[in-house]
Design an enzyme around this catalytic site. Structure first.
Site, short mmCIF file in Angstrom:
data_model
loop_
_atom_site.label_atom_id
_atom_site.label_comp_id
_atom_site.label_asym_id
_atom_site.label_seq_id
_atom_site.Cartn_x
_atom_site.Cartn_y
_atom_site.Cartn_z
N ASP A 281 0.87 -1.16 0.00
CA ASP A 281 0.00 0.00 0.00
C ASP A 281 0.92 1.23 0.00
O ASP A 281 2.14 1.12 0.10
CB ASP A 281 -0.95 -0.03 1.20
CG ASP A 281 -2.20 0.82 0.96
OD1 ASP A 281 -3.22 0.58 1.60
OD2 ASP A 281 -2.13 1.74 0.11
C1 GLC Z 1 -4.31 4.33 -0.30
C2 GLC Z 1 -5.22 3.17 0.06
C3 GLC Z 1 -5.30 2.11 -1.00
C4 GLC Z 1 -5.12 2.74 -2.36
C5 GLC Z 1 -3.70 3.27 -2.43
C6 GLC Z 1 -3.44 3.99 -3.75
O1 GLC Z 1 -3.64 4.80 0.82
O2 GLC Z 1 -4.98 2.52 1.29
O3 GLC Z 1 -6.56 1.46 -0.87
O4 GLC Z 1 -5.36 1.79 -3.38
O5 GLC Z 1 -3.37 4.12 -1.34
O6 GLC Z 1 -4.22 5.12 -3.83
#
Ligand code: GLC
Length: 733
Positions: A281
C-alpha cells in the site's frame, strides 16, 4: 423452479484458477528471456511504482526514469494522451522497452461514478455488481489504465471505520460473492482482453478489524477468526483469478502486514497457490520503520521484499537500498528475480508488450456513455434499502401535491459520489433535488437547505420549516458528506452530524408528512427517525445518477429491493455488533445474569439482510431434501416465495445455517446463500438452494476440519432474523 447454486465461494480445496491471459508457457519463456537481459538497476526499477498527481498528470521525473527503464508502474496517471506520452518514453527510449503498468483507484467507477461498494453490496445482486465493475473497467481501459486497486474486500464490523464504505460489509460469504463478481467484472474472462483491467484484492489482511475502528490502527485477531471471517473474500478473489493483491498498512497480530511472510507467502502462495503480483500500500514499506518493525530503510526493504511484497508503492526503499542489500547478502538474487518475474508476468498477461498504448480516438466515446449512465442508475436503484415505510407517504405517485425538498444534501453534488470517485466530476452528478424536480413535472417543488452537514450553526432551519409549511409533503435529505467516509475518515460517533437531527425534529413538528433520504457511507444511529418518521430510505452514496435513482424510488417507478449488508446498531456502545455472533454460555434472556446491557437491548435497530418493499412477501413450505446426510453429502433446501402485496417487487430470500454443536463454537447464523427474485403481485415461486460440504464446514476451516457430524439448523427468511426454520443431521457412517 429455480435452483440457486450457492456460490461455492468457500471452496477451499479447489485449485486456484490462474489469472488467464497469454498461454502460460509463452509468458513464462518470455519472462525468463527478458529477465536474463536485465541489469540489477533495471530489475529494481520494475519494482517501483510512483504516483502521478491527483489530476492525472505524470511528473517530470517519471519521464527521466522511464527513459532509463527504471519505472515499473505509476498510479493516478491517466487519460489516453497522457498515458501514451509517458509510455512512449519507456517503450521507445529505454534499453529494453519494457512498458509501464498504469494503475488507478477505480473503486466504483472511472468517469461514470457508480454507488459506493457498500451500496452495491446492498443490492445483493452479484450480476449487477459485476456489470458495474465491467463498465468501470471499460472506461478505465479507454483512459489508458490497465490495473485498478480494487476490489477492496475487507470485511468490516466496526462502522466507526470510514473504509467500511469501500467493501461489502460484515459478512464473509456476501463479501466473497461480491469479490468474485468484481474480479470477473474488472478482468473479464481473459486477463488482458481489451476493455478490461487487472484487479487487485486489498488490503491483505484484516485491515477492517482495526481496533476501535480507527484507520491504520492495530489488528489483533485469532487465526481462526482470520480464516473464518477475514480471509474468505480474499481467497474467493484468488480463486477467481485476481491478478494482484495489495498488502495492508496495519500490523496483524504484531507483524505489519506489509512484511508478514505468513500471510504474504505461506498462506497466499503456499496454501492458496496464488501466482500474481503483490503491491504494497502507499508507503506501507517505509512505514515498517514507524511500526517499530524495521530499524531503517534498508531493513524495511529487506523485510518487505523477503516477505513477499513484490512492488513498492511510492516509497523508494527497494531502489535506494536494494543493490546494497544484494551486495551485503541481505537480499537473495532469488527473491529479487521472483519479484521481477511477477511484475513481468502481469505485463505479459495484460498484453502490454503487444498493446502498450491507449486509443486516444476511442476514449471520449467510452466515458460517460448513456449505457453506462443507465447501468449506474439501475445499480443505484437496486442498492437502496427501504428501512421504514408506514405506507402513508411513499411511494409519492403522480398527484398534484407540492413537495418541499430540504436538507444539506438535497442539492449537494459531491456527497452522492462518495469517496474514491475515480475520475468522476461533480458537474456530472444529478443531485437529489434535480432528480425530484425532473420527475415531479408540473408539481411545485420547493427547496431549502435547512442546515449544513456538520456545522453547528442552524440558521437555515426556520427557512426549511417555512418551506415545509407551504408544501404537502416533505422530503429531507440528510446524512454524511463524502469527506466523512473512506480512507482516514473514522468517526467517533455514528450520529447524524451537525444539527441535522434538530432540522428533522423541526420539520416533524410542522406535522407535514415527512420522508427522509439518507446519504451516508456507514451505519448510523437512527433511533429517533425510526420512532418518528413515516418513511426512511437508505440511499448510501448512490453515484452520479443519484437524483434520478432516488426519484425512481420515491415516486414508485421502482420498488426498492436492497437489503442491509451491515448491521445498524441502536447505540455505538453495541459496536461491534453483527448477526453472525456466537451464542455464549449465557445468551441474552430475562435472567439478569445473561449476556446483555443494562441500558439498551442487545438487538440492532436494523439487522443484517433487512430491507422493506412497497409490496409484501410471504415465505412458506420450507423443505429439505433429506433429514440426514453424510459429511460429504449435499442437501437441497427449497421454499415458496409469494408476492402478497399490490405491486411488483424484489424479495431477497436468504439462507442461513447453524452448526449447533461443533469442536469450535460456530455463530448462531451464517449466511450460505440467497436469491433476489422479482415477483408480480400474486406470483408464487419456489426457490431452491443446495448446501454442499464447503458450506457446512467452518469457512476456510473446511480445509482442516471438514464437516463435523451433528445437528445443523437451517433458516430461510427475508433477513438474518426470524424466517422459517428446520434442521438436519450430519451423520458420519
Ligand atoms: C491508499 C489506500 C489504497 C489505495 C492506495 C493507492 O492509501 O490505502 O486502498 O489503493 O493508497 O491510492
Amino acid at each position: 423452479m429455480s435452483i440457486t447454486l450457492l456460490f461455492s465461494v468457500l471452496l477451499c480445496a479447489a485449485p486456484l484458477r490462474p489469472a488467464l491471459g497469454a498461454p502460460a508457457v509463452d509468458v513464462s519463456s518470455r519472462v525468463e528471456s527478458l529477465l536474463g537481459k536485465m541489469t540489477l538497476e533495471e530489475k529494481f526499477g520494475q519494482l517501483q511504482q510512483l504516483d502521478g498527481d491527483a489530476g492525472g498528470d505524470a511528473r517530470p521525473e517519471h519521464f527521466e526514469l522511464a527513459k532509463k527503464g527504471l519505472l515499473g508502474s505509476t498510479l493516478n496517471v491517466r487519460g489516453a494522451k497522457r498515458v501514451n506520452e509517458l509510455q512512449r518514453a519507456a517503450v521507445e527510449h529505454s534499453r529494453l522497452g519494457i512498458p509501464i503498468l498504469f494503475a488507478f483507484d477505480v473503486i466504483h467507477g472511472y468517469r461514470t461514478v457508480f454507488p459506493v461498494p457498500l451500496a452495491e453490496a446492498a443490492s445483493w445482486d452479484a450480476s449487477a455488481v459485476e456489470r458495474a465493475a465491467a463498465v468501470a473497467a471499460a472506461e478505465a481501459y479507454a483512459a489508458g489504465v490497465r490495473w485498478t486497486f480494487a476490489p477492496m474486500v475487507d470485511v468490516a464490523r466496526d462502522p466507526r471505520w470510514g473504509r467500511i464504505v469501500e467493501g461489502s460489509g460484515e459478512d464473509p460469504f456476501l463479501g466473497a460473492v461480491m469479490a468474485r463478481a468484481r474480479v470477473r467484472g474488472f478482468q473479464g474472462p481473459r486477463l488482458g482482453d481489451p476493455g478490461r483491467v487487472a484487479a487487485c484484492a486489498k488490503h491483505w489482511a484484516a485491515y477492517g478489524a482495526a481496533v476501535a475502528g480507527r484507520d491504520y490502527n492495530t489488528v489483533d485477531v485469532s487465526e481462526r477468526t482470520l480464516r473464518e471471517v477475514y480471509f474468505p473474500p480474499f481467497r474467493a478473489s484468488a480463486e477467481e483469478g485476481v491478478a494482484s493483491f495489495m498488502s495492508a498498512f496495519n500490523a496483524l497480530n504484531g507483524i505489519p502486514a506489509s512484511a508478514d511472510r505468513w500471510i504474504l507467502t505461506d498462506v497466499l502462495r503456499g496454501e492458496w497457490g496464488f501466482d500474481g503480483l503483490v503491491v504494497s500500500d502507499y508507503t506501507s514499506v517505509q512505514e515498517l520503520i514507524a511500526h517499530g518493525f524495521a530499524r531503517d530503510g534498508a531493513e524495511a526493504a529487506r523485510l518487505a521484499l523477503s516477505a513477499g511484497v513484490d512492488m513498492e508503492m511510492v516509497s523508494r526503499l527497494y531502489n535506494e537500498h536494494g543493490p546494497g542489500l544484494m551486495e551485503s547478502g541481505g537480499l537473495s538474487q532469488q527473491a529479487l528475480d521472483e519479484a521481477v518475474r511477477r511484475v513481468l508476468r502481469l505485463k505479459f498477461r495484460l498484453g502490454l508488450f503487444e498493446r502498450p498504448y491507449a486509443d486516444e480516438q476511442a476514449e471520449a466515446g467510452v466515458l460517460l456513455s448513456t449505457e453506462h449512465a443507465a447501468a449506474a442508475r439501475d445499480m443505484a436503484v437496486r442498492s437502496m434499502v427501504l428501512l421504514k415505510n408506514d405506507g402513508s407517504l411513499l411511494p409519492l405517485g403522480d398527484d398534484r401535491r407540492t413537495i418541499a425538498v430540504v436538507g444539506p444534501l438535497a442539492d449537494d453534488r459531491a456527497a452522492p459520489m462518495g469517496s474514491w470517485t475515480g475520475d468522476g466530476r461533480v458537474e456530472d452528478v444529478v443531485t437529489i433535488l434535480e432528480g425530484i424536480r425532473a420527475r415531479a413535472g408540473a408539481r411545485r417543488v420547493l427547496h431549502a437547505q435547512g442546515c449544513g452537514v456538520s456545522d453547528p450553526a442552524a440558521g437555515g432551519i426556520d427557512e426549511a420549516v417555512a418551506a415545509a409549511r407551504q408544501a404537502d409533503v416533505v422530503i429531507a435529505v440528510v446524512g454524511e458528506d463524502a469527506a466523512m467516509s473512506g480512507e482516514a475518515a473514522s468517526r467517533s460517533t455514528l450520529d447524524l452530524p451537525g444539527r441535522q437531527l434538530d432540522l428533522l425534529k423541526a420539520l416533524h413538528a410542522t406535522g407535514k408528512p415527512l420522508a427522509v433520504v439518507l446519504l451516508n457511507g456507514r451505519p448510523l444511529i437512527l433511533n429517533w427517525l425510526d420512532e418518528n418518521v413515516p418513511a426512511l430510505l437508505e440511499a448510501w452514496f448512490p453515484g452520479g445518477q443519484a437524483g434520478t435513482a432516488v426519484a425512481d424510488v420515491l415516486f414508485g417507478d421502482a420498488n426498492p429491493g436492497g437489503r442491509l449488508p451491515v448491521t445498524f446498531p441502536r447505540a455505538l456502545g453495541q459496536v461491534p455488533i453483527y448477526y453472525a455472533h456466537k451464542n455464549t454460555g449465557r445468551p441474552p434472556s430475562e435472567n439478569k445474569y445473561s449476556s446483555k446491557y443494562l441500558d439498551v437491548p442487545v438487538t440492532p435497530l436494523y439487522p443484517f439482510g433487512y430491507g422493506l418493499s412497497y409490496t409484501r412477501f410471504r415465505l412458506a413450505e420450507l423443505r429439505l431434501s433429506a433429514r440426514s446426510i453424510r459429511p460429504d453429502g449435499r442437501l437441497r433446501v427449497s421454499v415458496d416465495v409469494e408476492n402478497t402485496g399490490p405491486r411488483p417487487g424484489d424479495e431477497v430470500v436468504q439462507l442461513y445455517i447453524r452448526d449447533a454443536t461443533a469442536s469450535a463454537v460456530r455463530p448462531v447464523r451464517e449466511l450460505r446463500g440467497w436469491e433476489r427474485l422479482s415477483l408480480a403481485p400474486g406470483e408464487r415461486r419456489r426457490v431452491e438452494f443446495e448446501l454442499t460440504p464447503e458450506h457446512l464446514g467452518a469457512l476456510d476451516g473446511a480445509l482442516r476440519f471438514g464437516v463435523e457430524p451433528g445437528e445443523f439448523q437451517v433458516f430461510v427468511g427475508s433477513s438474518s432474523v426470524g424466517g422459517l426454520e428446520s434442521s438436519f443431521e450430519v451423520v458420519a457412517y
